[in-house]
Design an enzyme around this catalytic site. Structure first.
Site, PDB file in Angstrom:
ATOM      1  N   CYS A  18      50.777  -5.523 110.317  1.00  9.79           N
ATOM      2  CA  CYS A  18      50.416  -4.108 110.467  1.00  9.79           C
ATOM      3  C   CYS A  18      49.224  -3.764 109.576  1.00  9.79           C
ATOM      4  O   CYS A  18      48.233  -3.199 110.029  1.00  9.79           O
ATOM      5  CB  CYS A  18      51.595  -3.201 110.106  1.00  9.79           C
ATOM      6  SG  CYS A  18      53.047  -3.399 111.145  1.00  9.79           S
ATOM      7  N   ASP A 496      66.211  13.719 132.031  1.00  2.51           N
ATOM      8  CA  ASP A 496      66.926  12.460 131.822  1.00  2.51           C
ATOM      9  C   ASP A 496      68.374  12.698 132.277  1.00  2.51           C
ATOM     10  O   ASP A 496      68.895  13.806 132.133  1.00  2.51           O
ATOM     11  CB  ASP A 496      66.871  12.092 130.334  1.00  2.51           C
ATOM     12  CG  ASP A 496      67.759  10.904 130.006  1.00  2.51           C
ATOM     13  OD1 ASP A 496      67.599   9.868 130.667  1.00  2.51           O
ATOM     14  OD2 ASP A 496      68.617  11.046 129.123  1.00  2.51           O
TER      15      ASP A 496
END
Length: 796
Positions: A18, A496
């Site tokens: 990262c 959803d």
């Protein structure tokens, strides 16, 4: 070449790759040298600001999927009088190195500032605001703030009363200027220029001194606000009257006095400000109502004893005792006892919720009956109520896009008005009424006064404040004014399925018994299973008061079911495939099986000692509010879609029960954002409604993300609107509230601009007395705030 070095805090890094990715990307930029420290979660960056700006560097980091840490602070600001004041603060403070954003709310007298403490300190920001003439401080305790506001309002009232007393005799002298006979007595002393000056001077320079201070600071910062208009107008009237008085000494000259104009104008402005402050206080009632919900004390068990403590002294991990009728002081998990809890003040749901061991309770809700104890898990600023208050405060302090238009107008308004007033003076003095200085001055003063942009600055933030407060009272939390505005544009809602349309928890919906007493064997066997559907069956058994039998053996058969010995009997529970594997004939249950499966339910069969004994259906049941909410959304002219990972048959079954015609089925979690994109590509403004971690990308990608308040923290964080309690009726309510708020804002902007656009030409043509202009200006501000307050009474 101008080299700068900054240290940025970075969130979201999990490993060396990262930090390496951030370093590599930044170092590819021209004139940038970056060193990223994973352990410290910081990036040390050296860059040439003539080539690349800090903003571009931060945007690069965030495009990689990481977050630049920013400090956010809410300041209370003194000295603001109009929209131009808030524009000055935003413009000047916003240019400071290390300040990301400044959002000033004239209605609440607050400034929400995002900054990097490594680049600039809060002290430096506040010093700059002091220099501008707007001293600030961190948002104070609500009690202190309320007392301060009360004192400020009392001071304004006292000043107003004194100003009225001194101005009334001067207002009376205007009778002498009327073009018709009034027959009212006019004492000579009232027409004496020095007596008038004696009355007008305290109003002009003591009571009205704050206008001079505001105007001076504004001009020193190369800008102009409402104070500049008032000071120019009243000073011109006052000093011209003094000149006329001096000119009359020792002569027979009849002085043209305008002391009444300056004094009455200041009085009317003060009246407008007082009424405005009084009305603005009412817009903050939503926060006050939320704060009033909190319990003041709590009963806590410490060292084996029950002790009564102030709410502030309750600590995380404390065991709290709640008795019938008491408010639950903080958030926690029930340890023992049973009760029903009224959560309507937070969720809007009127039906009490049953609570028992393991259930979550929310601070500020009311225990209806029964005693119970719970462990405090969230206290102070971490409680659900504190979070709601914070969201509402931040939303009320934020700006809606429509406000930017008003801000732009306010930014150029005052200089343009001064120019119009100056031109009007020249036209009247040199052309329309040649040589009549007094009349030309009157016209110019009227133009200045009628143009004050107070109403324009209040038009949007007052409505946003009342609208977000109204939403909070109804269990709808908008994270910012921009989301309250955008919601009214929604023309497609994507729901959803699991946890949003449905409860997200399997329940037994149907049970058909072919052999008497089979349920006891089924429940006893399923009690040993770790399958998610087993819990639903066990719970169903508890509601039927089934006593569990002794189990001597248990075997889970992956993908098919279980095989157990219960009370010396052979028990099989599972799919059709399991029954076939053990040669169990289930033909008598075929009709039941087909019917239930068509309804999207999961059907299991049970056989005892080789004989088909029962069939049991389990499903994720639909929320009580789902069907009615979807009907309301459709009535608003909005298309409703459902998205789920379930198979098409189950999805269609659920959709048909609640009235949804458009279904996206068999969608993987990571593909939900693609569904949002698909709808957006079709030209829809999309609201995504979800509750789980897997909904977060879709919530973030939608035009408006709505998180079910009973869902995961990640979903709530990614969303723009939180629907407290999970009631889908909040969806149409949020859209309706947004529409009504936007209508209210447009009304406010119309009236604010109406007064100015109509008033300025009327004043410039000489048809408006200065004192009438002052009254109209005061009325415009009050009318805008009063109109915004009407939102408090709308029905959702």
């Amino acid at each position: 070449m101008s080299k700068k070095k900054v240290i940025l805090g970075i969130d979201g890094m999990t490993c060396a790759s990262c930090s390496a990715a951030i370093e590599k990307t930044l170092n590819k930029k021209e004139a940038v040298e970056a060193n990223v420290n994973l352990a410290m979660e910081k990036a040390s960056i050296e860059f040439d600001d003539s080539v690349i700006g800090l903003k571009e560097i931060e945007e690069t980091i965030e495009k990689l999927g990481y977050t630049v840490v920013k400090n956010k602070v809410l300041l209370e600001v003194d000295g603001m009088t109009c929209a131009a004041c808030s524009s000055i603060i935003e413009k000047v403070v916003g240019k400071l190195e290390g300040v990301y954003s400044v959002s000033v709310n004239l209605t609440t007298n607050t400034a929400q500032i995002e900054y990097n403490e490594k680049l600039i300190s809060l002290d430096e920001i506040q010093k700059k605001m002091d220099k501008l003439g707007y001293p600030s401080r961190l948002k104070t305790d609500d009690k202190d703030k309320k007392a301060k506001q009360k004192d400020e309002l009392a001071t304004k009232k006292t000043k107003l009363i004194i100003s009225i007393i001194l101005s009334l005799p001067l207002l009376y002298t205007m009778v002498g200027h009327m073009p018709w006979e009034t027959s009212l007595p006019m004492p000579d002393i009232l027409m004496n220029p020095w007596f008038q000056m004696l009355l007008a001077t305290p109003v002009q320079f003591i009571i009205g001194w704050s206008f001079y201070v505001g105007a001076y600071k504004s001009l020193m910062n190369k800008s102009a606000n409402m104070d500049v208009l008032i000071v120019i107008g009243t000073s011109a009237a006052y000093f011209y009257s003094v000149y006329e008085g001096l000119k009359s000494i020792g002569t027979h000259h009849m002085p043209h006095l305008y002391f009444e104009t300056s004094a009455v104008l200041i009085t009317l402005v003060l009246l407008g400000k007082y009424l405005e402050s009084n009305a603005k206080g009412k817009t903050k009632e939503a926060i006050e109502k939320l704060l009033s919900l909190q319990a003041k004390e709590a009963t806590v068990i410490r060292e084996g004893k029950e002790i009564r403590l102030p709410l502030e002294e309750v600590k995380k991990g404390d065991v709290v005792v709640v008795k019938p009728g008491e408010k639950i002081p903080v958030d926690g998990i029930v340890i023992s006892g049973n009760s029903s809890v009224d959560e309507s003040m937070l969720t809007g749901e009127s039906i009490p919720v049953e609570k028992s061991s393991g259930d979550e309770v929310i601070g500020a809700t009311i225990n209806k009956n029964g005693n119970f104890t719970f462990e405090a898990t969230k206290v102070g600023k971490d409680t659900a109520l504190a979070g709601i208050i914070k969201i509402v405060e931040e939303a009320q302090g934020s700006k809606a896009p429509i406000q930017r238009m008003a801000d732009k107008i306010s930014g150029v308004f005052v200089p343009v008005v001064v120019a119009i007033a100056f031109v009007a003076f020249l036209v009247w003095y040199f052309i329309a009424d040649k040589g009549n200085f007094a009349h030309a001055l009157e016209v110019a003063i009227s133009v200045l006064v009628i143009s004050c942009p107070c109403a324009l600055g209040l038009a949007t933030p007052t409505s946003i404040m009342v609208g977000t407060g109204k939403g909070a009272e109804n269990g709808i939390l908008f994270k910012g004014g921009e989301y309250l505005e955008t919601t009214h544009k929604i023309d497609a809602v994507l729901l959803d399925k699991t946890g949003t349309v449905t409860k997200g928890k399997p329940e037994v919906t149907d049970y058909f018994e072919h052999e008497k007493g089979a349920l006891a064997y089924i429940v006893s066997a399923e009690a040993k299973s770790e399958h998610p559907l087993a819990d639903a069956i066990v719970l169903y058994g508890e509601t039927k008061n089934i006593n569990k039998l002794e189990i001597s053996s248990f075997e889970a058969i992956p993908g098919k079911g279980l095989h157990a010995k219960v009370d010396a009997k052979d028990v099989l529970i599972g799919t059709r495939a399991l029954m076939k594997m053990y040669d169990i004939n289930i033909d008598s249950g075929e009709d039941e099986y087909a019917l239930l499966e068509n309804e999207g339910k999961t059907v299991m069969f049970a056989a005892i000692d080789g004989k088909f004994s029962a069939s049991i259906a389990v499903a994720d049941t639909i929320k009580q509010s789902s069907k009615s909410a979807i009907e309301k959304i459709n009535k608003l002219g909005i298309a409703v879609y459902m998205v789920t990972g379930d198979n098409q048959r189950t999805a269609n079954a659920i959709a048909s029960q609640v009235g949804i015609e458009n279904v996206y089925a068999e969608v993987l979690p990571e593909q939900k954002a693609d569904v949002v994109k698909d709808l957006k590509d079709k030209g829809y403004k999309v609201a995504m409604v979800g509750d789980g971690i897997n909904d977060a990308p879709a919530l973030a990608f939608a035009d408006i993300g709505m998180a079910i308040g009973t869902g995961s923290d990640v979903a709530i964080e990614a969303a723009d609107v939180t629907l407290v309690g999970g009631d889908l009726d909040h969806i149409p309510k949020s859209i309706d509230l947004s529409r009504k708020t936007m209508r209210n804002i447009r009304q406010n902007l119309f009236w604010a601009l109406f007064y100015n656009t109509i008033g300025i030409p009327v004043a410039a043509m000489g048809f408006l007395e200065p004192w009438v202009a002052g009254a109209a200006m005061a009325f415009s501000s009050v009318s805008v705030v009063s109109n915004a307050l009407r939102l408090k009474k709308v029905k959702l």
